[in-house]
Design an enzyme around this catalytic site. Structure first.
Site, mmCIF file in Angstrom:
data_model
loop_
_atom_site.group_PDB
_atom_site.id
_atom_site.type_symbol
_atom_site.label_atom_id
_atom_site.label_comp_id
_atom_site.label_asym_id
_atom_site.label_seq_id
_atom_site.Cartn_x
_atom_site.Cartn_y
_atom_site.Cartn_z
ATOM 1 N N HIS A 10 1.001 8.433 4.087
ATOM 2 C CA HIS A 10 -0.265 7.832 4.719
ATOM 3 C C HIS A 10 -1.070 8.015 3.000
ATOM 4 C CE1 HIS A 10 0.489 5.293 8.692
ATOM 5 N NE2 HIS A 10 0.622 6.962 8.848
ATOM 6 N N HIS A 14 1.887 6.267 -0.621
ATOM 7 C CA HIS A 14 2.411 4.635 -0.391
ATOM 8 C C HIS A 14 1.195 3.268 -0.712
ATOM 9 C CE1 HIS A 14 2.864 2.107 3.647
ATOM 10 N NE2 HIS A 14 1.419 2.622 3.784
ATOM 11 N N HIS A 63 -5.617 -0.013 2.527
ATOM 12 C CA HIS A 63 -5.120 0.358 3.685
ATOM 13 C C HIS A 63 -4.997 1.101 4.312
ATOM 14 C CE1 HIS A 63 -0.881 0.389 3.088
ATOM 15 N NE2 HIS A 63 -0.571 1.213 3.947
ATOM 16 N N ASP A 64 -4.833 2.086 3.838
ATOM 17 C CA ASP A 64 -5.119 3.999 4.437
ATOM 18 C C ASP A 64 -5.305 4.510 3.659
ATOM 19 O OD1 ASP A 64 -2.690 3.492 5.979
ATOM 20 O OD2 ASP A 64 -0.682 3.597 4.847
#
Length: 150
Positions: A10, A14, A63-64
């Site tokens: 993450h 990514h 998102h991460d």
């Protein structure tokens, strides 16, 4: 990029892959809309909604953000401070959203935010979409599991 940790999965690499994949998907949707009659039906409105397109790419990027590199269940099981803060619910996803929007709302990003969401109500709509998209990435959430079962 500085808010991504050096964890095995993450991480910023990514996030970059997810952004590129999201952009490619949006390009395919937009190409489909140009070839189809009644494009809004084919694209579910995204071809005519720049805020939704922006929210999709933004969500892909954040998102991460600040992900600790461990599963939500590990955070909950260890009584991690984030699990306590988010009441054991989608801990990593909620932390990513809090981090991303806390940064975006800083005064130095006011001009960017004004360009991203120029009309009355755009920010609320943008935020709602981003929150929904990021929360959908919690593959272990009870809500997501119920959708999978149905």
């Amino acid at each position: 990029a500085g808010m991504y940790r050096a964890v095995p999965y993450h991480n910023i690499e990514h996030a970059t892959h997810v952004v590129v994949a999201c952009d490619a998907m949006l390009d395919m949707i937009m190409a489909t809309s140009k070839e189809s009659v009644g494009a809004a039906d084919v694209t579910h409105g995204i071809s005519t909604d720049p805020i939704a397109r922006l929210a999709s790419v933004f969500a892909a990027f954040v998102h991460d953000v600040d992900h600790l590199g461990v599963a939500n269940q590990a955070l909950v099981s260890s009584d991690h401070a984030l699990a306590l803060l988010y009441n054991d619910q989608s801990v990593a996803e909620q932390n990513s959203l809090t981090t991303a929007f806390s940064i975006l709302m800083k005064p130095e990003y006011a001009d960017l935010l004004a360009v991203m969401t120029p009309m009355e109500g755009d920010y609320r709509y943008f935020r709602k979409l981003v929150v929904g998209l990021v929360m959908a990435t919690d593959i272990a959430s009870a809500e997501r599991q119920q959708i999978i079962k149905s």
